[in-house]
Design a protein around this motif. Structure first.
Motif, PDB file in Angstrom:
ATOM      1  N   LEU A 114     159.534  -7.279  59.433  1.00 27.16           N
ATOM      2  CA  LEU A 114     158.340  -7.522  60.233  1.00 27.16           C
ATOM      3  C   LEU A 114     158.731  -8.054  61.598  1.00 27.16           C
ATOM      4  O   LEU A 114     159.612  -8.923  61.715  1.00 27.16           O
ATOM      5  N   ALA A 115     158.074  -7.546  62.636  1.00 26.38           N
ATOM      6  CA  ALA A 115     158.300  -7.997  64.005  1.00 26.38           C
ATOM      7  C   ALA A 115     156.960  -8.221  64.676  1.00 26.38           C
ATOM      8  O   ALA A 115     156.033  -7.419  64.515  1.00 26.38           O
ATOM      9  N   SER A 116     156.852  -9.291  65.440  1.00 28.77           N
ATOM     10  CA  SER A 116     155.597  -9.626  66.093  1.00 28.77           C
ATOM     11  C   SER A 116     155.299  -8.642  67.212  1.00 28.77           C
ATOM     12  O   SER A 116     156.202  -8.181  67.916  1.00 28.77           O
ATOM     13  N   VAL A 117     154.020  -8.307  67.344  1.00 33.62           N
ATOM     14  CA  VAL A 117     153.558  -7.406  68.396  1.00 33.62           C
ATOM     15  C   VAL A 117     152.826  -8.238  69.436  1.00 33.62           C
ATOM     16  O   VAL A 117     151.921  -9.027  69.108  1.00 33.62           O
TER      17      VAL A 117
ATOM     18  N   GLY B 204     162.347 -11.288  70.231  1.00 40.40           N
ATOM     19  CA  GLY B 204     162.906 -12.501  69.657  1.00 40.40           C
ATOM     20  C   GLY B 204     163.300 -12.296  68.211  1.00 40.40           C
ATOM     21  O   GLY B 204     163.565 -11.185  67.735  1.00 40.40           O
ATOM     22  N   SER B 205     163.334 -13.404  67.502  1.00 37.85           N
ATOM     23  CA  SER B 205     163.724 -13.352  66.095  1.00 37.85           C
ATOM     24  C   SER B 205     162.697 -12.559  65.306  1.00 37.85           C
ATOM     25  O   SER B 205     161.487 -12.656  65.565  1.00 37.85           O
ATOM     26  N   PRO B 206     163.157 -11.759  64.361  1.00 42.71           N
ATOM     27  CA  PRO B 206     162.195 -10.993  63.557  1.00 42.71           C
ATOM     28  C   PRO B 206     161.420 -11.909  62.623  1.00 42.71           C
ATOM     29  O   PRO B 206     161.782 -13.063  62.376  1.00 42.71           O
ATOM     30  N   GLY B 207     160.357 -11.350  62.058  1.00 40.66           N
ATOM     31  CA  GLY B 207     159.527 -12.105  61.137  1.00 40.66           C
ATOM     32  C   GLY B 207     158.516 -12.981  61.855  1.00 40.66           C
ATOM     33  O   GLY B 207     158.429 -13.023  63.083  1.00 40.66           O
ATOM     34  N   LEU B 208     157.718 -13.660  61.082  1.00 36.35           N
ATOM     35  CA  LEU B 208     156.692 -14.581  61.590  1.00 36.35           C
ATOM     36  C   LEU B 208     156.862 -15.917  60.898  1.00 36.35           C
ATOM     37  O   LEU B 208     156.947 -15.973  59.663  1.00 36.35           O
ATOM     38  N   GLN B 209     156.923 -16.967  61.701  1.00 36.48           N
ATOM     39  CA  GLN B 209     157.092 -18.312  61.158  1.00 36.48           C
ATOM     40  C   GLN B 209     155.897 -19.168  61.534  1.00 36.48           C
ATOM     41  O   GLN B 209     155.494 -19.220  62.696  1.00 36.48           O
ATOM     42  N   VAL B 210     155.318 -19.813  60.521  1.00 39.90           N
ATOM     43  CA  VAL B 210     154.177 -20.709  60.710  1.00 39.90           C
ATOM     44  C   VAL B 210     154.549 -22.062  60.119  1.00 39.90           C
ATOM     45  O   VAL B 210     155.059 -22.128  58.989  1.00 39.90           O
ATOM     46  N   GLN B 211     154.318 -23.137  60.896  1.00 36.90           N
ATOM     47  CA  GLN B 211     154.700 -24.483  60.476  1.00 36.90           C
ATOM     48  C   GLN B 211     153.468 -25.373  60.384  1.00 36.90           C
ATOM     49  O   GLN B 211     152.513 -25.220  61.164  1.00 36.90           O
ATOM     50  N   PHE B 212     153.535 -26.301  59.440  1.00 35.10           N
ATOM     51  CA  PHE B 212     152.484 -27.303  59.270  1.00 35.10           C
ATOM     52  C   PHE B 212     153.174 -28.661  59.128  1.00 35.10           C
ATOM     53  O   PHE B 212     154.039 -28.821  58.262  1.00 35.10           O
ATOM     54  N   ARG B 213     152.791 -29.613  59.968  1.00 28.57           N
ATOM     55  CA  ARG B 213     153.372 -30.949  59.897  1.00 28.57           C
ATOM     56  C   ARG B 213     152.410 -31.879  59.160  1.00 28.57           C
ATOM     57  O   ARG B 213     151.251 -32.019  59.549  1.00 28.57           O
ATOM     58  N   VAL B 214     152.920 -32.476  58.105  1.00 24.67           N
ATOM     59  CA  VAL B 214     152.140 -33.397  57.290  1.00 24.67           C
ATOM     60  C   VAL B 214     152.921 -34.701  57.233  1.00 24.67           C
ATOM     61  O   VAL B 214     153.993 -34.773  56.605  1.00 24.67           O
ATOM     62  N   ASP B 215     152.394 -35.723  57.886  1.00 28.35           N
ATOM     63  CA  ASP B 215     153.047 -37.028  57.889  1.00 28.35           C
ATOM     64  C   ASP B 215     151.989 -38.101  57.785  1.00 28.35           C
ATOM     65  O   ASP B 215     150.798 -37.824  57.561  1.00 28.35           O
ATOM     66  N   ASP B 216     152.411 -39.371  57.974  1.00 28.17           N
ATOM     67  CA  ASP B 216     151.472 -40.475  57.806  1.00 28.17           C
ATOM     68  C   ASP B 216     150.407 -40.500  58.884  1.00 28.17           C
ATOM     69  O   ASP B 216     149.339 -41.082  58.684  1.00 28.17           O
ATOM     70  N   SER B 217     150.688 -39.902  60.040  1.00 27.93           N
ATOM     71  CA  SER B 217     149.653 -39.858  61.072  1.00 27.93           C
ATOM     72  C   SER B 217     148.585 -38.823  60.754  1.00 27.93           C
ATOM     73  O   SER B 217     147.491 -38.864  61.311  1.00 27.93           O
ATOM     74  N   PHE B 218     148.893 -37.896  59.871  1.00 24.25           N
ATOM     75  CA  PHE B 218     147.927 -36.865  59.476  1.00 24.25           C
ATOM     76  C   PHE B 218     147.162 -37.246  58.210  1.00 24.25           C
ATOM     77  O   PHE B 218     145.961 -37.005  58.106  1.00 24.25           O
TER      78      PHE B 218
END
Length: 1439
Positions: free
Chosen positions: A728-731, A740-754
């Motif tokens: 998979l490559a982003s369009v 750029g890098s192939p694929g799709l990366q999605v991040q979620f930050r879960v910490d004490d402030s959240f």
């Protein structure tokens, strides 16, 4: 255990209704005339009888005399009373008027002027024996219809004059064919009846519960009709729920034995025929034989049959159904060696019953006799050589829903009746009472004495079970019995049939074997052909890219018998069904899964739990994995740059919550990498489908994520045997592929402030137990490719710095296959026999996803109590006042502010000239800093000093004058502000604040400690300003929540007093007494905001890959105030609850497709809930459901205890292409403390198009596309491009408000009912314009020829054959060759041209197979317009 039911014990309620509802039929000539005029359609009417004015009656009669109205239908052309005489309740006369106020209903098809209603007024005088003497006091006639039957003559209010005499006077011959009775009947002066006649169309829905021409009132008992609280159930009739039941294993035993019973019956009939013949020399003896044995089975409610009774053909069975049914071939006088015979039904019957104690199942045994036609008969000998006549021999009724009836899972034995007794069919019944007593003592079976024979009774035995729980209440036992029956039938083909009886020599001639079908079926042929086919599994199917299908005619044959069992009145063909079911015992096993009900929907089915769980294990080869990891995807590394530890998704994962909570890295960066997609070849689409995709999902309580467009990159290396994963490559927004890098990366930050306080454990539980639902879409057509789910438990780090796991999950979709469809496996062919539409799962591809969790450190100063559960004490106790005037609260800051307010407000408010303006400008007590009670006075003094220094004397004098004038004007406002300030202060002083964290559907329990501060008793009223926060007034519910929360506080029975119209429950408090008030907060409503359908365009950069942390699809935050008011109406205490929303876990996601602007009615079957702690089998009745959208009807009800339970949805429709989303909560506890499951349901509304076509042939239909407000560039896409296409195929411009006609071309290759989808997409903005749902009804073509060919199994180059085709036209034509299995059969030339009348040899090449089996392939010869000229069927045997 066998339950034997007699007539008296089983027919109490039904018999009473039946005796009251017996009718006199109308003249047959009138019925025939009405049928010819109005096609026999019945109409409903309402007759209101208001009052009778009877000035002619004596006023000084005894007070015991009452009056009654009697109403009867009358045919004046034939001088015939018919129907049933209705009698009103007795009424007394007041002031020469008798008020009846009765409402009658009837429905009739005799819409003729000759149909009259005769009403008679009768006086009732009591007799010494308790009876009443009826005396006629006049009658009147109401004409219902005029010469125009469609216009009622009496529609509206009518006043009818009473006439002298009796209604029997209408039978006088002089009144026959009289149009007007006015000149022949004498009117009673001053006596008339006021009535109203109206059409009553709503009576149509209950016409099957009432016979025609019967007058009934709304309060009469009509089984099958719901009782009305108003007492008039027919005004707005509501029907009881009809439930499906299955009647099977039916046998009939006739005494003293079946052979002797039929022998005696034939002797009497032949003797009767001989006695009625005229003696003569040429008269030959007439021999009557039994042609057929039939059984009528119907459901009767005491008034009439709810449906036309079903008729089935009975067969001879050996009693007990054990051992062989074959008998000796020689005839012997002593037949004791043969088993006693019974009449039986090998198939099952489908009945629809409603739960009412007066409802009965009626059985009627009927024989069909045939006799030769002689010269003295009235029948023509040219039609047939024998004449048939029918005779009822026995009948019986059984009421399954009496209070004393307990028949579930047991065999029912019912005594049959004979003789001259009233029966529901209204026929004469054969009786053997006299002949049974004079029976010869020589028995056919050594099995009893003459005395026993005379007392034996004819019985019918059967089993009844609900159709909702399966084919039978005991599937294994019933299946084993059916297998034994079939095996016995097949065991000895040379032995005589059980229907060929062995009769002693002294008996009359033997009755020949009757036809396989009943007389009513002889004139009709089978709906589907019955052919033999291979039912073995086809293991060689796996060696081909596309699965082979069984014989299409075989699939049709299997499905035809299921349809016949529920539709046809003759169920004889069910014997073949038993053979089909016996070969597949696994079909009886339903499994623990959500299962669709057997009905035909118009949308794609849901992916149900338990059956279609996507496989997460790796199925790719090493070469495919090497190709995947050589693409250069970014690594998941921890804070020190080390690659995260790799976990195997197939291995079990230990989970230690304490280890997670003790982790030093309290922050979590959760990463989802969408790496590749593997295509799976499918029918109807090309090998390069899909080309571009996007995914949608929702993680925890983050907003739903819609990815950007992802292109599938196909590598140069491609192995022929296995498709490689497409990286998979982003369009980008301009259509270019990201470098750029192939694929799709999605991040979620879960910490004490959240996280909120106490939410850490909730989040860890979410990761450990939840699977995240992912939808995969085609970004070009915006069509759903399929859905999958990824387990999140491998994102738990368990003390590690970072972890990762690679998942290869199947992307699944579901589809319906109609009753003529080619199924994809033998197992699916078996499953198709359980419902008209069969659900099967299709794998559309495999998605490669990598999940990871990177631990992040948290600053010590920022660490708060997110991982520590807050003090969620369920006991809310107001703070005790120790000094000053303090109010109670759980917040320390609020307590300090309240202390400051109380201290500041305790001083007297001065009206100083320099201080008053500052007070009016808004210096409030709550603005004063804590700990400085005199700061306000100091500020006022400072301000006054500044004015004195800087102002001049005159200015200061003017200022004081102006201030004094303002002071006098504002005194009323000051007094009001003082009162409000004091009331606000007192309210805050008695207010206790409490904070709770609530999620969708979960109940939060609280107890407020309420104390009576007075020395006198008080009755306190509890009032909540929000209905979602309520008082638990039920003691049992209070006890349940106390046990659930382990609250040690005392519980008091019947503590609250509930009054209708009161603002809330009331509780009595003694002086200085303290009680605990139980409170519950529960919300079922939440936000349903959705993003537009289509991929998103995310800007590049690392920051864009982190999703936003705003709430989505959760309940609303709010503040609720609960007030405890004393008897004087003043608040004694206030509890202010602040609701903080928390996320809810979605256990299952459904996507449904439905036609636009119409209600979606959906039923989803719940899996059985097994609770080992509950021994009661009826504990499942506590299952309940709630919906987050109040405009959607969501309910569940258990039809019969112990059977599966279903959730019913009714969703209002929306225009295409709108999508509606909502949540359904399923509760398994009685008091709905917390949902056991939460479903997220999407409903896609599409424009429906019905297409009827033939396989292999192109059909065309027009579609209309309407423009919107702006100019759009539109392109149409189909879900099956090889079977359906739209013209224009490319991009076209759609002007605003324009109408564009599109040409739809459909050429399917599989028969049956199918569903395809067509989307019109705005290619510039990638948004859906309109969507169509194509409902295909595909028929099979007419076969011209059939061939059979054998292909060797194993190596080689395949097999070639030839078929000769002759052009039937006189001119040269071009033809196209098509096949429904292109993977199994290839043509030498797909297109050929031959001259008129010439022949052409079609070259066929069959593919190889590695396993034996067979398949049927259809070859289509089409013209250039894709219209089929001829169709050949080639059966290929691989051996």
């Amino acid at each position: 255990m066998v339950k034997t039911q007699g007539v008296s014990s089983m027919t109490g309620g039904w018999r009473q209704v039946f005796e009251r509802s017996r009718l006199v039929p109308p003249p047959s000539q009138t019925v025939r005339l009405a049928g010819e005029s109005h096609l026999g359609r019945s109409r409903g009417f309402q007759l209101s009888l208001n009052r009778v004015t009877a000035a002619h009656l004596p006023q000084e009669v005894s007070t015991d005399v009452t009056y009654q109205l009697r109403v009867t239908l009358f045919d004046r052309n034939h001088l015939h009373f018919f129907g049933k005489t209705w009698r009103s309740s007795p009424q007394r006369m007041k002031n020469s008027k008798i008020a009846f106020n009765e409402v009658l209903y009837l429905h009739t098809s005799l819409l003729l002027p000759s149909t009259l209603v005769v009403l008679e007024l009768v006086s009732l005088s009591p007799r010494p024996d308790g009876s009443h003497q009826a005396l006629g006091r006049g009658f009147t006639v109401l004409e219902l219809f005029t010469n125009k039957p469609e216009i009622p003559a009496t529609d509206g209010d009518r006043r009818l004059n009473l006439h002298h005499g009796s209604p029997r006077g209408l039978l006088h011959p002089l009144l026959k064919d009289t149009v007007d009775y006015g000149g022949l009947l004498k009117v009673i002066d001053g006596a008339h009846l006021d009535c109203v006649v109206k059409n009553h169309p709503t009576l149509v829905s209950v016409m099957h519960l009432l016979p025609e021409n019967v007058l009934v009132s709304g309060n009469e008992e009509i089984p099958g009709l719901t009782a009305s609280p108003t007492g008039d159930a027919l005004l707005r009739p509501q029907l009881l729920k009809m439930l499906p039941f299955t009647l099977n294993r039916l046998t009939i035993s006739l005494q003293p034995s079946l052979e002797k019973f039929e022998s005696q019956l034939l002797q009497q009939i032949n003797a009767d025929c001989h006695n009625t013949k005229q003696p003569g020399p040429d008269v030959t003896p007439t021999t009557v034989v039994i042609q057929e044995r039939r059984l009528h089975v119907g459901v009767h409610n005491g008034w009439c049959f709810l449906e036309k009774p079903q008729v089935v053909v009975l067969e001879h069975l050996a009693r007990g159904r054990t051992g062989s049914t074959s008998r000796q071939s020689t005839l012997v006088k002593d037949s004791s060696s043969s088993l006693p015979q019974t009449l039986g039904l090998r198939s099952s019957l489908e009945l629809r019953l409603t739960k009412h104690q007066a409802l009965a199942v009626v059985f009627q045994l009927e024989y069909v006799f045939s006799a030769p036609i002689g010269r003295d008969t009235m029948l023509s000998a040219t039609s047939t050589s024998r004449a048939a006549f029918l005779q009822c021999l026995r009948w019986g009724i059984w009421c399954p829903f009496l209070e004393s009836a307990d028949w579930k899972g047991e065999e029912i034995q019912l005594v049959l009746q004979g003789g001259a007794k009233p029966n529901p069919h209204g026929v004469m019944v054969y009786s053997t009472e006299v002949s049974a007593r004079t029976q010869s003592p020589a028995p056919l079976s050594a099995h009893g004495t003459v005395h026993e024979v005379s007392e034996a009774k004819d019985t019918i035995t059967f089993w009844l079970s609900s159709s909702l729980e399966g084919k039978a209440s005991s599937p294994k036992a019933s299946l084993r019995t059916k297998q034994e029956d079939v095996s016995r039938q097949r065991r000895s083909p040379s032995s005589p049939s059980p229907g060929q009886k062995t009769i002693p020599a002294a008996s009359p001639p033997e009755s020949p074997q009757g036809p396989g079908l009943s007389l009513s079926q002889l004139a009709a042929t089978s709906r589907y052909p019955t052919i033999s086919h291979s039912s073995s599994a086809l293991p060689w199917q796996q060696s081909f890219p596309s699965l082979l299908h069984p014989s299409p005619l075989a699939s049709a044959h299997q499905l035809s018998h299921v349809a016949c069992s529920a539709v046809s009145n003759i169920a004889h063909l069910e014997m073949d069904l038993q053979r089909e079911e016996a070969a597949s015992p696994s079909m009886q096993d339903e499994g623990d899964q959500l299962q669709e009900l057997p009905f035909t929907p118009v949308h794609a089915p849901v992916i149900t739990l338990g059956m279609n769980v996507p496989s997460s294990c790796s199925v790719s080869s090493r070469s495919s994995q090497a190709h995947l990891f050589s693409a250069g995807f970014p690594d998941i590394v921890d804070g020190s740059g080390q690659v995260a530890e790799v976990l195997d998704p197939t291995e079990p994962l230990p989970f230690d919550p304490q280890r997670e909570e003790a982790d030093l890295l309290q922050g979590n960066l959760l990463v989802f990498q969408f790496l590749a997609f593997t295509r799976v070849p499918a029918a109807g689409v090309g090998p390069d489908w899909p080309e571009n995709i996007y995914v949608t999902f929702q993680f925890y309580r983050f907003p739903p994520v819609t990815s950007q467009e992802l292109k599938l990159l196909t590598g140069n290396k491609h192995k022929a045997g296995e498709p490689l994963p497409c990286v998979l490559a982003s369009v980008m927004k301009d259509g270019s592929v990201s470098t750029g890098s192939p694929g799709l990366q999605v991040q979620f930050r879960v910490d004490d402030s959240f996280l909120k306080p106490g939410e850490k454990r909730w989040f860890l539980r979410y990761l450990a137990l939840h699977t995240m639902h992912i939808d995969v879409w085609d970004s070009d057509s915006l069509l759903l490719i399929g859905s999958t789910a990824v387990e999140l438990k491998h994102m738990l780090r368990q003390g590690k710095s970072a972890v990762q796991a690679l998942h290869e999950v199947e992307v699944l979709t579901t589809d319906y296959v109609g009753e003529d469809a080619l199924l994809t496996s033998t197992d699916l062919g078996r499953r198709s026999a359980s419902s008209p539409m069969t659900v099967h799962t299709v794998v559309r591809g495999r998605l490669h996803v990598r999940t990871g969790n990177i631990g992040c450190p948290v600053e010590p100063g920022r660490r708060k109590a997110a991982d520590v559960t807050p003090s969620h004490s369920h006991i809310i106790t107001p703070r005790e006042v120790t000094s000053g005037f303090r109010g109670g609260s759980l917040s320390s800051r609020s307590i300090l502010q309240l202390n400051a307010r109380n201290a500041a407000q305790a001083h007297r408010l001065e009206t100083d000239g320099d201080r008053l303006p500052s007070f009016r400008r808004g210096i409030r007590a709550d603005a004063i800093a804590p700990g400085e009670p005199d700061s306000g006075r100091r500020k006022l003094s400072c301000m006054a000093a500044v004015h004195q220094r800087e102002g001049k004397e005159d200015a200061r004098t003017a200022k004081v004058t102006e201030t004094s004038r303002e002071l006098h004007q504002s005194r009323p406002r000051e007094e009001q502000s003082k009162a409000e300030g004091i009331a606000n202060m007192l309210s805050r002083a008695i207010t206790t604040q409490h904070r709770l964290y609530a999620s969708l559907g979960s109940a939060e329990y609280m107890e407020f400690v309420l104390r009576n501060p007075f020395n006198v008793p008080q009755t306190v009223t509890v009032h909540s300003d929000d209905p979602e926060l309520s008082v638990i007034a039920n003691t049992e519910e209070w006890r349940y929540f106390k046990a659930l929360t382990r609250s040690p506080t005392p519980l008091e029975e019947n503590m609250f007093h509930l009054e209708e119209g009161a603002p809330g429950p009331r509780v009595y408090l003694r002086p200085k007494e303290t009680v605990h008030i139980p409170l519950k907060y529960q919300s079922f409503l939440c936000d349903h905001t959705m993003a537009l359908q289509g991929p998103s365009f995310l800007p590049t950069g690392k920051g864009s890959q982190v999703a936003k942390k705003n709430l989505s699809n959760i309940i609303a935050a709010k503040t609720v105030k609960v007030t405890f008011r004393a008897e004087d109406g003043k608040p004694m205490a206030i509890c202010q609850v602040t609701v903080e929303p928390t996320p809810h876990v979605v256990d299952q996601t459904f996507r449904l497709y439905h036609p636009e602007l119409c209600f979606l009615k959906k039923a989803i079957r719940l899996p059985p809930w097994h609770d080992p702690t509950v021994g009661d089998r009826d504990a499942r009745t506590t299952i309940s459901v709630r919906c987050s959208d109040p405009n959607i009807i969501c309910q569940t009800r258990m039809l019969v205890p112990g059977e599966p339970q279903d959730v019913y949805l009714k969703v209002p429709g929306s225009p295409s292409p709108h999508i509606k989303m909502f949540f359904v909560m399923v509760f398994t506890d009685k008091w709905m403390a917390a949902p056991s499951q939460i479903w997220q349901i999407y409903v896609h509304f599409l424009e429906r198009v019905d297409v009827s076509c033939v396989t292999g042939q192109r059909s065309c239909q027009s579609l209309v596309l309407r423009g919107k407000q702006a100019v759009r560039k539109v392109k149409c896409f189909s879900s099956h491009p090889k079977e359906s296409e739209v013209d224009p195929a490319g991009v076209f411009v759609l002007p605003p408000a324009a109408v564009q006609e599109l040409q739809l071309k459909v050429q399917p290759w599989q028969a049956g009912s199918r569903f395809l989808y067509v989307n019109a997409v705005d290619v510039e903005h990638q948004r859906l314009v309109t969507a169509w749902l194509l409902c295909l009804n595909v028929h099979r073509p007419v076969l011209s020829k059939a061939f059979e060919v054998c292909v060797p199994v194993g190596g080689g180059r395949g097999s070639s054959r030839k078929i000769t085709y002759t052009n039937p036209y006189s001119s040269s034509r071009t033809f196209l060759l098509r096949s429904d299995h292109p993977d199994l059969l290839q043509f030498k030339e797909d297109k050929f041209q031959i001259g008129g009348g010439e022949s052409y040899t079609i070259g066929l090449r069959f593919a190889l197979s590695q396993s034996p089996g067979s398949a049927e392939i259809l070859v289509y010869v089409n013209n250039l317009e894709e219209k089929t000229e001829e169709t050949f069927c080639v059966k290929v045997n691989y051996s």
